[in-house]
Design a protein around this motif. Sequence first.
Motif, PDB file in Angstrom:
ATOM      1  N   THR A  29       0.832  -1.205   0.000  1.00  0.00           N
ATOM      2  CA  THR A  29       0.000   0.000   0.000  1.00  0.00           C
ATOM      3  C   THR A  29       0.866   1.253   0.000  1.00  0.00           C
ATOM      4  O   THR A  29       0.620   2.192  -0.775  1.00  0.00           O
ATOM      5  CB  THR A  29      -0.939  -0.001   1.221  1.00  0.00           C
ATOM      6  OG1 THR A  29      -1.719  -1.201   1.192  1.00  0.00           O
ATOM      7  CG2 THR A  29      -1.855   1.200   1.222  1.00  0.00           C
ATOM      8  N   ASN A  30       1.887   1.270   0.847  1.00  0.00           N
ATOM      9  CA  ASN A  30       2.804   2.415   0.901  1.00  0.00           C
ATOM     10  C   ASN A  30       3.526   2.611  -0.428  1.00  0.00           C
ATOM     11  O   ASN A  30       3.690   3.743  -0.895  1.00  0.00           O
ATOM     12  CB  ASN A  30       3.814   2.244   2.025  1.00  0.00           C
ATOM     13  CG  ASN A  30       3.185   2.346   3.400  1.00  0.00           C
ATOM     14  OD1 ASN A  30       2.083   2.855   3.560  1.00  0.00           O
ATOM     15  ND2 ASN A  30       3.874   1.826   4.401  1.00  0.00           N
ATOM     16  N   ALA A  31       3.962   1.514  -1.048  1.00  0.00           N
ATOM     17  CA  ALA A  31       4.660   1.602  -2.343  1.00  0.00           C
ATOM     18  C   ALA A  31       3.736   2.151  -3.424  1.00  0.00           C
ATOM     19  O   ALA A  31       4.152   2.958  -4.258  1.00  0.00           O
ATOM     20  CB  ALA A  31       5.204   0.233  -2.739  1.00  0.00           C
ATOM     21  N   ALA A  32       2.472   1.724  -3.414  1.00  0.00           N
ATOM     22  CA  ALA A  32       1.505   2.215  -4.410  1.00  0.00           C
ATOM     23  C   ALA A  32       1.272   3.710  -4.229  1.00  0.00           C
ATOM     24  O   ALA A  32       1.261   4.464  -5.208  1.00  0.00           O
ATOM     25  CB  ALA A  32       0.189   1.450  -4.281  1.00  0.00           C
ATOM     26  N   CYS A  33       1.112   4.152  -2.985  1.00  0.00           N
ATOM     27  CA  CYS A  33       0.915   5.585  -2.720  1.00  0.00           C
ATOM     28  C   CYS A  33       2.140   6.381  -3.159  1.00  0.00           C
ATOM     29  O   CYS A  33       2.002   7.467  -3.738  1.00  0.00           O
ATOM     30  CB  CYS A  33       0.638   5.814  -1.241  1.00  0.00           C
ATOM     31  SG  CYS A  33      -1.007   5.294  -0.733  1.00  0.00           S
ATOM     32  N   LYS A  34       3.300   5.851  -2.914  1.00  0.00           N
ATOM     33  CA  LYS A  34       4.536   6.528  -3.307  1.00  0.00           C
ATOM     34  C   LYS A  34       4.619   6.682  -4.824  1.00  0.00           C
ATOM     35  O   LYS A  34       4.956   7.748  -5.336  1.00  0.00           O
ATOM     36  CB  LYS A  34       5.742   5.751  -2.783  1.00  0.00           C
ATOM     37  CG  LYS A  34       7.064   6.409  -3.063  1.00  0.00           C
ATOM     38  CD  LYS A  34       8.214   5.607  -2.473  1.00  0.00           C
ATOM     39  CE  LYS A  34       9.552   6.256  -2.801  1.00  0.00           C
ATOM     40  NZ  LYS A  34      10.673   5.486  -2.231  1.00  0.00           N
ATOM     41  N   ARG A  35       4.285   5.627  -5.562  1.00  0.00           N
ATOM     42  CA  ARG A  35       4.307   5.681  -7.035  1.00  0.00           C
ATOM     43  C   ARG A  35       3.312   6.700  -7.564  1.00  0.00           C
ATOM     44  O   ARG A  35       3.606   7.441  -8.508  1.00  0.00           O
ATOM     45  CB  ARG A  35       4.022   4.305  -7.632  1.00  0.00           C
ATOM     46  CG  ARG A  35       5.149   3.315  -7.409  1.00  0.00           C
ATOM     47  CD  ARG A  35       4.933   2.034  -8.152  1.00  0.00           C
ATOM     48  NE  ARG A  35       5.065   2.289  -9.590  1.00  0.00           N
ATOM     49  CZ  ARG A  35       4.532   1.533 -10.519  1.00  0.00           C
ATOM     50  NH1 ARG A  35       3.827   0.482 -10.199  1.00  0.00           N
ATOM     51  NH2 ARG A  35       4.691   1.827 -11.793  1.00  0.00           N
ATOM     52  N   ILE A  36       2.143   6.741  -6.967  1.00  0.00           N
ATOM     53  CA  ILE A  36       1.119   7.703  -7.393  1.00  0.00           C
ATOM     54  C   ILE A  36       1.615   9.129  -7.155  1.00  0.00           C
ATOM     55  O   ILE A  36       1.507   9.990  -8.028  1.00  0.00           O
ATOM     56  CB  ILE A  36      -0.214   7.445  -6.659  1.00  0.00           C
ATOM     57  CG1 ILE A  36      -0.822   6.118  -7.140  1.00  0.00           C
ATOM     58  CG2 ILE A  36      -1.192   8.601  -6.861  1.00  0.00           C
ATOM     59  CD1 ILE A  36      -1.953   5.608  -6.285  1.00  0.00           C
ATOM     60  N   LYS A  37       2.174   9.376  -5.979  1.00  0.00           N
ATOM     61  CA  LYS A  37       2.681  10.717  -5.650  1.00  0.00           C
ATOM     62  C   LYS A  37       3.837  11.113  -6.567  1.00  0.00           C
ATOM     63  O   LYS A  37       3.912  12.257  -7.020  1.00  0.00           O
ATOM     64  CB  LYS A  37       3.132  10.767  -4.197  1.00  0.00           C
ATOM     65  CG  LYS A  37       1.996  10.749  -3.211  1.00  0.00           C
ATOM     66  CD  LYS A  37       2.531  10.732  -1.783  1.00  0.00           C
ATOM     67  CE  LYS A  37       1.424  10.602  -0.776  1.00  0.00           C
ATOM     68  NZ  LYS A  37       1.943  10.537   0.604  1.00  0.00           N
ATOM     69  N   GLN A  38       4.739  10.167  -6.850  1.00  0.00           N
ATOM     70  CA  GLN A  38       5.879  10.456  -7.730  1.00  0.00           C
ATOM     71  C   GLN A  38       5.421  10.829  -9.135  1.00  0.00           C
ATOM     72  O   GLN A  38       6.084  11.600  -9.827  1.00  0.00           O
ATOM     73  CB  GLN A  38       6.832   9.258  -7.787  1.00  0.00           C
ATOM     74  CG  GLN A  38       7.639   9.076  -6.528  1.00  0.00           C
ATOM     75  CD  GLN A  38       8.472   7.802  -6.552  1.00  0.00           C
ATOM     76  OE1 GLN A  38       8.175   6.845  -7.269  1.00  0.00           O
ATOM     77  NE2 GLN A  38       9.521   7.781  -5.742  1.00  0.00           N
ATOM     78  N   ALA A  39       4.274  10.289  -9.553  1.00  0.00           N
ATOM     79  CA  ALA A  39       3.743  10.585 -10.887  1.00  0.00           C
ATOM     80  C   ALA A  39       2.932  11.879 -10.905  1.00  0.00           C
ATOM     81  O   ALA A  39       2.455  12.292 -11.960  1.00  0.00           O
ATOM     82  CB  ALA A  39       2.877   9.421 -11.370  1.00  0.00           C
ATOM     83  N   GLY A  40       2.765  12.501  -9.740  1.00  0.00           N
ATOM     84  CA  GLY A  40       1.989  13.740  -9.684  1.00  0.00           C
ATOM     85  C   GLY A  40       0.543  13.537  -9.297  1.00  0.00           C
ATOM     86  O   GLY A  40      -0.262  14.462  -9.364  1.00  0.00           O
ATOM     87  N   GLY A  41       0.195  12.320  -8.883  1.00  0.00           N
ATOM     88  CA  GLY A  41      -1.167  12.027  -8.459  1.00  0.00           C
ATOM     89  C   GLY A  41      -1.345  12.274  -6.975  1.00  0.00           C
ATOM     90  O   GLY A  41      -0.389  12.596  -6.267  1.00  0.00           O
ATOM     91  N   ALA A  42      -2.574  12.107  -6.509  1.00  0.00           N
ATOM     92  CA  ALA A  42      -2.897  12.351  -5.101  1.00  0.00           C
ATOM     93  C   ALA A  42      -3.734  11.206  -4.549  1.00  0.00           C
ATOM     94  O   ALA A  42      -4.933  11.127  -4.822  1.00  0.00           O
ATOM     95  CB  ALA A  42      -3.654  13.664  -4.959  1.00  0.00           C
TER      96      ALA A  42
END
Length: 79
Positions: A45-58
Amino acid sequence: MLSGLHQLIVLDCASVQRPEAIALSRLCDGTVLVLEAGVTSQQETNAACKRIKQAGGAPVGVVLNREKLAFRQKRVQFA
């Protein structure tokens, strides 16, 4: 484009492991992750949130899927 016509738009996408889902997340106001109870780990879950944030998502929330089954099989525990 669609936001001018509708108050809420929900897009169902592939897993965040797929690059197109990550790319789409940056075009949305927020991303809700769907997690499988007793299967999806905190680390995933943490890795998925990190990937989303790195791509500019929220990341804005989660949906816990198959929760009743996980409780019956004792795969979900609360601390």
